[in-house]
Structure formats: structure tokens, C-alpha cells
Scaffold this motif. Sequence first.
Motif, PDB file in Angstrom:
ATOM      1  N   CYS A  49       8.456  95.395  32.331  1.00  0.00           N
ATOM      2  CA  CYS A  49       8.074  94.013  32.058  1.00  0.00           C
ATOM      3  C   CYS A  49       8.554  93.055  33.136  1.00  0.00           C
ATOM      4  CB  CYS A  49       8.621  93.571  30.714  1.00  0.00           C
ATOM      5  SG  CYS A  49       8.181  94.667  29.364  1.00  0.00           S
ATOM      6  N   PHE A  50       9.667  93.412  33.789  1.00  0.00           N
ATOM      7  CA  PHE A  50      10.230  92.500  34.790  1.00  0.00           C
ATOM      8  C   PHE A  50       9.329  92.372  36.004  1.00  0.00           C
ATOM      9  CE2 PHE A  50      11.687  96.720  35.771  1.00  0.00           C
ATOM     10  CZ  PHE A  50      11.629  96.797  37.148  1.00  0.00           C
ATOM     11  N   ALA A  51       8.392  93.313  36.172  1.00  0.00           N
ATOM     12  CA  ALA A  51       7.554  93.300  37.360  1.00  0.00           C
ATOM     13  C   ALA A  51       6.085  93.035  37.032  1.00  0.00           C
ATOM     14  CB  ALA A  51       7.692  94.614  38.109  1.00  0.00           C
ATOM     15  N   GLY A 357      14.431  93.686  33.160  1.00  0.00           N
ATOM     16  CA  GLY A 357      14.146  93.495  31.748  1.00  0.00           C
ATOM     17  C   GLY A 357      12.887  94.257  31.383  1.00  0.00           C
TER      18      GLY A 357
ATOM     19  N   SER B 136      10.539  89.281  28.270  1.00  0.00           N
ATOM     20  CA  SER B 136      10.789  89.536  29.687  1.00  0.00           C
ATOM     21  C   SER B 136      10.251  88.417  30.552  1.00  0.00           C
ATOM     22  CB  SER B 136      10.128  90.824  30.134  1.00  0.00           C
ATOM     23  OG  SER B 136      10.150  91.729  29.112  1.00  0.00           O
ATOM     24  N   ARG B 150       7.660  82.748  32.484  1.00  0.00           N
ATOM     25  CA  ARG B 150       8.536  82.501  33.640  1.00  0.00           C
ATOM     26  C   ARG B 150       8.530  81.037  34.035  1.00  0.00           C
ATOM     27  NH1 ARG B 150       6.042  87.574  36.739  1.00  0.00           N
ATOM     28  NH2 ARG B 150       7.283  89.214  35.796  1.00  0.00           N
TER      29      ARG B 150
END
Lengths: 591, 169
Positions: A49-51, A357, B136, B150
Motif C-alpha cells: 500500500c505504501f507504493a 505501510g 496507508s 496522502r
Amino acid sequence: MAERDKVTIGLATCGIAAGGIAVRDEIENEIRRRKLDVAIAETGCIGYCFAEVLVEVEKKGLPKVTYGNVTPSDVPDLIETHLVQGRILQNKVLLIEGKKTPESDFLERQTRIVLRNCGIINPESIDDYIARGGYEGLKKALKMKPEEIRKEVLESGLRGRGGAGFPTGQKWEFCSRAEGKEKYIVCNADEGDPGAFMDRSVLEGDPHAVIEGMIIGAYAIGATCGYIYCRAEYPLALRRLRIAIEQAKERGFLGKNILGSSYSLDIIVKEGAGAFVCGEETALIASIEGERGMPRPRPPFPANKGIWGMPTNINNVETFANVSWIIREGAKKFASFGTEGSKGTKVFCLTGKVRRGGLAEVEMGTTLREVIFGVGGGIKEGRNFKAVQTGGPSGGCLPSSLLDTPVDYDSLTALGAIMGSGGMVIVDDTTCMVDLAKYFLTFTQMESCGKCIPCRLGTKRMLEILTRICQGKGEPEDMDRLRNLALDVKEGSLCALGGTAPNPVLTTLRYFEDEYRAHIFEKKCPAGACTDLVTFHIDPEKCTGCGVCARNCPADAISGEKKKPHVIDVNACIKCRECLRRCRFGAVYTV
Amino acid sequence: MATVTKVGKGLTESERKKIDKILKKYSKQKGALIPVLQGAQAELGYLSEEALSYIAKSTGRTLSQVYGVATFYKQFRLQPIGKHLVRICHGTACHVGGAEDIDASVCGHLGLPVDGGTTGDGEFTVEKVVCVGACSLAPIMIVDGIAHGRLDSEKARNVIKKYQKKQGI
């Protein structure tokens, strides 16, 4: 026909939120524009998920490559380089099949049972699921006697993945023995813990695995009707569940006379309407019956008197996803993973200040350190680890001295935290532990259904105390007051919401008492997070006088000559943190 | 057929028809009050007193029972909302990631108190929600069902500005 080249885009909720739809559209455009013969597919959560956004490219003659952090503007270059020129676009690479990359150990360190298909199959294709051994477990189960299935699940050592960890086989046994004209099986997909999205990811990524497990469970206890109770906040999960149910019916895995047997089962999807307490079994039952979702005293347990007073068995999403695997692969194989008391694996959602994450499934007994620093890759932006919060509002905060604790039901409970459903929020030294305890209490206080007075009023009083501590108005006796109230709330509540609500407060008092003391006695917040207790200043040594802070200060509280150190007028400052965020030289600090 | 009964007199003909359709869909399901309310809200935008009493009469429940259920669950709204619904996530990951800054920035931009509410022109309703499960990408907010992840104060403000531009505000 030769295998076509293929591009797969990860489109679970995370992927979509990161802009996955725009990336997919751009890929479609680009492929059409260049008239390439390439298949475009979608999959569920890949776990990275972090990417996000993640794009997987399979081209003949090249290994399969997963690209990360893809934006629409990267697409033309990606298509040109990989699909036209046949080279790998190095600066976006996350994974290369069969090769080590800086991020490949995120997957290599995991053991995937529940997530076996997530991010691999198209969740809207039953054929994809079947091609990977799907519904083999059900076929096998229908040739077994119900008691043999229950025995198999009991022997596997599977415990409920919703948080409480009750042995699943035993639960099934209770329900199968109960007398009732009808019996119900329920899949609890009311994933309400803030910081947890395992169930959503499984439902979005591999809905058939859950449905298969549920049908097996229903057959094992003799249920005639099934409900999946899923949060309305998960529209994509709901949509994919409905698609999967229809597909399963078409293929004869669900409905009348399943696979030609005499066994029939129907599954109805119920949308939750937003009440955290409905994750509790008896409250969930009340909600399915169309009432206010308030817990009922136990006994009678749902196994004897559940929906409409009939025997009812409730298991969590992840539990069912394990069941379909256990029946296919055997109890012995499952029990070979994990520890003495906790078998198999657990899916965790790594979030917060962790570098990687995402969704991580590890063998039970793996240490917190391995999960956070191994799989998770440590703390973001080079900061220091402070605490890990497990189990959401029912769980606790553990400090760095306990990082070598193995992750299993019993070890975590012994420390005052709980395994919970799988949320793991990692915080660094910028998070205030008193504020975090206050955050969870705000949540539980709001979600308390109000039935039990100790929970309804006790959490309110606790929240008031925490609020005043964060404002610098704490009194020396407040820590004892919190401890006493916590015990009353725990003991005087009917359900697990009240029974566990004080855990975040108790564990922070236990492991981070220093921070409470600093707030109460010195009127300081060591993390610099409690706005009432901090003032903002500029370090003249670091300030270059660029003026960015002064220009962006909404209160005009910053002054100074160009190219000379600036100053913040503490009295005019509204503590909005804009200067702290904007300063590129780290010159703004809090006291 | 078209006799207008006293109950639901504040509802227009078309609103009543919409509710009837939903009631019919769930008439055979036991305990289907929640899906009925969900359906009615999806059609009408919110649950007015008239809608609640009409549903109560039609399902043989008292108004207090229906009101009790409608006020128990966070999903149900008893007030109309703005054209655009902005939901700012306050899950744990968003909290430690600065959800309060997003509140301040979005609400400040729209001239609302930090707790949210509906703008005077009826264009935007801002509310805080607990965990949308996309941790996330924290901090995150959802505008009209579309997730924006984000974020920081500036990005959040820019998202709102885009919706304002589309509206020509």
C-alpha cells in the motif's frame, strides 16, 4: 494462441484513493494509441500500500515486473520502455520476479495463507479463483460428514481472527449441538477498528475465499441461511461480495442442492449502518433483526439463541478465509505454522509512521520487531520508534522495550494489549501518548451504545480527565483517578466495547507514565503535540531569513528582515504549525 | 388508488412512490428496517420526519421505534446535506498523520467551524468520519465518494477548490 502481454493494475480502495483509476485510463489510452496487443486486468490489494499506485507488467521475454508509485504522467514512458522497447523502467521498479530488489523482502518475509490470492487474481472472476484451487475445499467438505469437518477445524487450532481468539472448531461444535428449527451462520465483516483494513482487503481482493469458508462452516453446523454483515463504508467490498455470490450461485456452489448434494444454503448481504458496537456478536444480531445495535447479556450465547432466537454462529472474515484453506490443505499443515497456543498466520495492517505501510501476513509467533522493522522496513523519515498500538480502541500501546514480544494471542494479552483484529499503528517521537489515549477514548466514548452506565459515563469522565491533562490542567491525583475508573468501566460493562475501552489508557499509564507526569507536573508535552502546552520558536542559527514562514503565517506573528533570522511573536501565534511545516531548514522548533 | 393519506402528507407524490418501491422490495425480508432506511436516504438525501413517520406507519412500527433506529446509526441523517459531501477521515493512522490539520484547512477554507457543518450556500457539507480503511494513504478524505489520499493542508484545500471551480463558485 500465444500468451498476450498483460498489464495489471491494483484497484482496491487504496489503489483507487491513490489515483489508480486515472492510471488505468491512461494505460488504456496509451495502449490504444499505440495499437498494442496487450491485455489489461485489474486485481485487488497487492499489499504494497505504501507504493500505490501499483502496476504489474508481463511481457514475453522479460520477467514479471511490479512498478510502484505510478502516476498518469509516468504511463507513456512505462509503456514505451517496457512494452515497446522491451526494457525495464528502472526508476519505478518495485519488484522483479525471481530477483531481489530493495523492497522485495516485504513479501519474502511474509507467510501468506489468507492473502494467498490477494493481488494475484481478478477478484471479480470466479475462474481465476478456481484456477488457484478455489472451491476444492468445499468439494472435499461435501464428501465429509459435518462432524469430521468440525474435528478438522478444531485440530487445526484455528482461533477467531476477529480479536477475541476463541477456538473456531469449538464454537462450531456448540452451535451444531444447539436445538433449533433453523440455524444461521454469519460472517462478521463490520470491521470497525480505526487503523484496520484487513477484512476490507480480503473481501475486495479474494471474496470467494470468504464465501467458500462460510459455506463449509454452514454445512458443518447445519445452517440454513447465512448473512454477511459488512460496513456500508466499504462500497467496493460490498460490490465484489455481491458479484461473487451471484457467480457462486451460477456454478452451483451456493443455493439449492450445492454441487448436487442435498445441502442448500442462501447467503444474504447486510449493510451495516455505522455503529462500532455492532462488531460485538449480540449487537450485530440485534442489528440484523433491524433494531438498535445494543448488546444483550450472555448467556444465552448466540450459539443457542441468536438471530430470531435461533442458534447462530458468527465468525470473522479472516477466520472464514482460513477455513477454506484448512479444508483443502488439511489441519496438520495449518497447525505446522505458528506457536503452541496460536496456530497459523495473522494478517496485520501496518500503518502510521512505518516506512512500508501495508498489508502483512506473518506466522503467529513472529516478533513485533520483525513485523515492524523487518516487514515494515522501520520508521519513516529516519525518526525514532516510540510505540506500537495493536488491537485498535480495545488494544494497547507497547514501547520499544517490548519489541521482542512474539505476536500471538496470549503474549499480547499478558502485556495489556490484545491481538485484536489486526490493526498495527506505529508511532514515532512526534506522537504524544496521552493525546493518543485521548484519541481512543474519544472514539469509544462516542461509540458507547449507552446501555451500561459504567461504560457510558465512565468513558466520558475518563475523557474529561485526559482532555484536561492535555490542556495542562491535570491534577496530581488524575493518574489514580484514571486507573480506578478504568477498572470500574472494565468490570461494569456487558460487552467487550466497555470491557476493553480502558486498555489504551491503562497501557499508556503503564508504559509511558513519564509523559503523563510531564503533562501534569511540568505542564509540558514532550512530543510537542499538545497545542496548549507548546510554544513555537525560530532557531536563529538555522534560520536563513528566506521569509517563507512569515509570508504564510495566517496570524502575521512572524517578523524579520530579509536574509536575517526571523522571530515568532508568541502572543500573536495561533499555533497552526504552518511555519513548522513550511520551513525547509528545520529552524522552527517547539518548547 | 391515489388517495392521499394523512401520514406522509409532507412528502411529495414522487417521494412517497420512491419509499413505496423500497418498502415493496423488502416486504418479504424479516427485520429489514435498516435497509429500508438506507434505501430511503439514498433516494431522498436524508430522512425527514415525514419520511420516518411514513415508514413507521407502513411497517407497523411506532415512530419512536423507527426514530430510535435512525438515530442509533451514524449513517442516517435527519437533516439535508450540501451538494458535495466531504468526509474527513479520523482513523488512527489519519489522526497521527495530521487529520486535525486537514479539518482546520478544509473548514477554514469553507468558512465552517472545525467540527464541520454545511456551508450557507448549501454547496458543501463537511463531516468527520471514523476510519474509511485506507490507512496507508493517510491522511485521507472522501469527497462525493471519491477518496483523496496522502493529503496535507494545502493539498486538501486544493481538492476543495477543484470542486468549487467545477461548480463555478
